[in-house]
Design a protein around this motif. Structure first.
Motif, mmCIF file in Angstrom:
data_model
loop_
_atom_site.group_PDB
_atom_site.id
_atom_site.type_symbol
_atom_site.label_atom_id
_atom_site.label_comp_id
_atom_site.label_asym_id
_atom_site.label_seq_id
_atom_site.Cartn_x
_atom_site.Cartn_y
_atom_site.Cartn_z
ATOM 1 N N SER A 4 -12.465 -2.775 -10.251
ATOM 2 C CA SER A 4 -13.728 -1.666 -8.966
ATOM 3 C C SER A 4 -14.865 -1.325 -10.494
ATOM 4 O O SER A 4 -14.639 -1.413 -11.406
ATOM 5 C CB SER A 4 -12.980 0.102 -9.669
ATOM 6 O OG SER A 4 -14.161 1.070 -9.202
ATOM 7 N N ALA A 19 1.207 -0.810 -0.023
ATOM 8 C CA ALA A 19 0.048 -0.014 0.014
ATOM 9 C C ALA A 19 0.743 1.069 0.377
ATOM 10 O O ALA A 19 0.978 1.727 0.591
ATOM 11 C CB ALA A 19 -0.976 -0.177 1.701
ATOM 12 N N ALA A 36 -4.935 -4.999 -7.568
ATOM 13 C CA ALA A 36 -6.712 -4.914 -6.428
ATOM 14 C C ALA A 36 -7.675 -5.280 -6.871
ATOM 15 O O ALA A 36 -7.431 -5.878 -8.076
ATOM 16 C CB ALA A 36 -6.410 -2.825 -6.317
ATOM 17 N N LYS A 40 -9.554 -8.529 -11.327
ATOM 18 C CA LYS A 40 -8.519 -7.859 -10.802
ATOM 19 C C LYS A 40 -7.832 -6.584 -11.736
ATOM 20 O O LYS A 40 -8.340 -6.681 -12.653
ATOM 21 C CB LYS A 40 -7.391 -8.680 -10.373
ATOM 22 C CG LYS A 40 -7.447 -9.720 -11.492
ATOM 23 C CD LYS A 40 -6.002 -10.350 -11.035
ATOM 24 C CE LYS A 40 -5.369 -11.478 -12.152
ATOM 25 N NZ LYS A 40 -6.185 -11.969 -13.124
ATOM 26 N N SER A 50 -6.730 -4.263 -16.290
ATOM 27 C CA SER A 50 -7.829 -5.671 -15.255
ATOM 28 C C SER A 50 -8.107 -6.179 -16.291
ATOM 29 O O SER A 50 -8.620 -6.537 -17.377
ATOM 30 C CB SER A 50 -9.049 -3.939 -15.158
ATOM 31 O OG SER A 50 -8.299 -2.859 -14.372
ATOM 32 N N TRP A 106 -1.607 -2.796 -11.008
ATOM 33 C CA TRP A 106 -1.110 -1.418 -11.475
ATOM 34 C C TRP A 106 0.067 -1.263 -11.142
ATOM 35 O O TRP A 106 0.824 -1.641 -9.865
ATOM 36 C CB TRP A 106 -2.170 -0.785 -10.696
ATOM 37 C CG TRP A 106 -1.999 -0.825 -8.747
ATOM 38 C CD1 TRP A 106 -2.916 -1.113 -8.354
ATOM 39 C CD2 TRP A 106 -0.902 0.478 -7.867
ATOM 40 N NE1 TRP A 106 -2.746 -1.391 -6.952
ATOM 41 C CE2 TRP A 106 -2.019 -0.327 -6.960
ATOM 42 C CE3 TRP A 106 0.147 0.335 -8.505
ATOM 43 C CZ2 TRP A 106 -0.654 -0.419 -6.380
ATOM 44 C CZ3 TRP A 106 1.237 0.963 -7.012
ATOM 45 C CH2 TRP A 106 0.534 0.438 -5.677
ATOM 46 N N GLU A 146 -2.979 0.697 -15.319
ATOM 47 C CA GLU A 146 -3.264 -0.521 -15.098
ATOM 48 C C GLU A 146 -4.512 -1.442 -16.285
ATOM 49 O O GLU A 146 -4.408 -0.666 -17.076
ATOM 50 C CB GLU A 146 -4.161 0.403 -14.186
ATOM 51 C CG GLU A 146 -4.490 1.265 -13.427
ATOM 52 C CD GLU A 146 -5.529 2.307 -12.638
ATOM 53 O OE1 GLU A 146 -6.799 1.712 -13.067
ATOM 54 O OE2 GLU A 146 -5.237 3.442 -12.076
ATOM 55 N N ARG A 162 -3.579 -13.885 -9.428
ATOM 56 C CA ARG A 162 -3.150 -12.983 -9.245
ATOM 57 C C ARG A 162 -1.952 -12.965 -9.113
ATOM 58 O O ARG A 162 -1.414 -14.060 -8.312
ATOM 59 C CB ARG A 162 -3.930 -12.477 -7.888
ATOM 60 C CG ARG A 162 -5.076 -12.164 -7.337
ATOM 61 C CD ARG A 162 -5.676 -12.106 -5.921
ATOM 62 N NE ARG A 162 -4.808 -10.595 -5.487
ATOM 63 C CZ ARG A 162 -5.724 -9.564 -5.115
ATOM 64 N NH1 ARG A 162 -7.013 -9.744 -6.023
ATOM 65 N NH2 ARG A 162 -5.052 -8.405 -5.211
#
Length: 154
Positions: free
Chosen positions: A138, A5, A135, A143, A96, A146, A94, A103
């Motif tokens: 969204s 993070a 992550a 997933k 996705s 990034w 990024e 992952r």
């Protein structure tokens, strides 16, 4: 190993994105190749000429992330999404896809001899990126991988 993070290199105090490119691509080798080429062209348009380290680094990262999305994140009938953003202090890419269970891991070493043809992606990304992570996607299942690279140039 990079922090999971991290503080963003995308300038938290002035989060102004100066450029953005986003597009969906077919989850095929051809789609991955097109995504890599468009990242290279966009970076050139944004002032990072074809022979710069920043452009070469981001293009290599884009190639790795999109190829991994096609190979490991492919779901029949689903595309992958690429987003490239630029800010005064860094670039972010990024990728996705719709697979949640596959992952990338933050491996520290190279693959064993039995895995000689694969497994170098996370090592490569870890070496080139300022920060990177995975992550939840969204607004959709899947997933987002990034990567951020700090810059000092244009």
């Amino acid at each position: 190993m990079k922090s999971i993070a991290p503080p963003s290199v995308m300038n938290q105090h002035h989060p102004t994105t100066t450029h953005e490119f986003a597009m969906r691509f077919t989850s095929t080798p051809r789609g991955a190749r097109l995504a890599r080429r468009l990242v290279s062209h966009r970076l050139h348009e944004w002032g990072h000429s074809y022979d710069t380290t920043v452009k070469e680094t981001l293009t290599l990262i884009a190639a790795e992330l999109t190829a991994n999305s096609v190979v490991h994140g492919h779901v029949p009938g689903r595309d992958f999404h690429l987003r490239l953003t630029a800010a005064p202090t860094g670039l972010r890419i990024e990728v996705s896809d719709t697979r949640t269970e596959r992952r990338p891991t933050r491996t520290a070493g190279l693959p064993t001899e039995t895995d000689a043809d694969s497994g170098r992606g996370p090592v490569l990304v870890n070496a080139l990126a300022t920060w990177w992570g995975v992550a939840p996607r969204s607004g959709a299942p899947g997933k987002t991988v990034w990567v951020e690279v700090a810059i000092t140039g244009p």
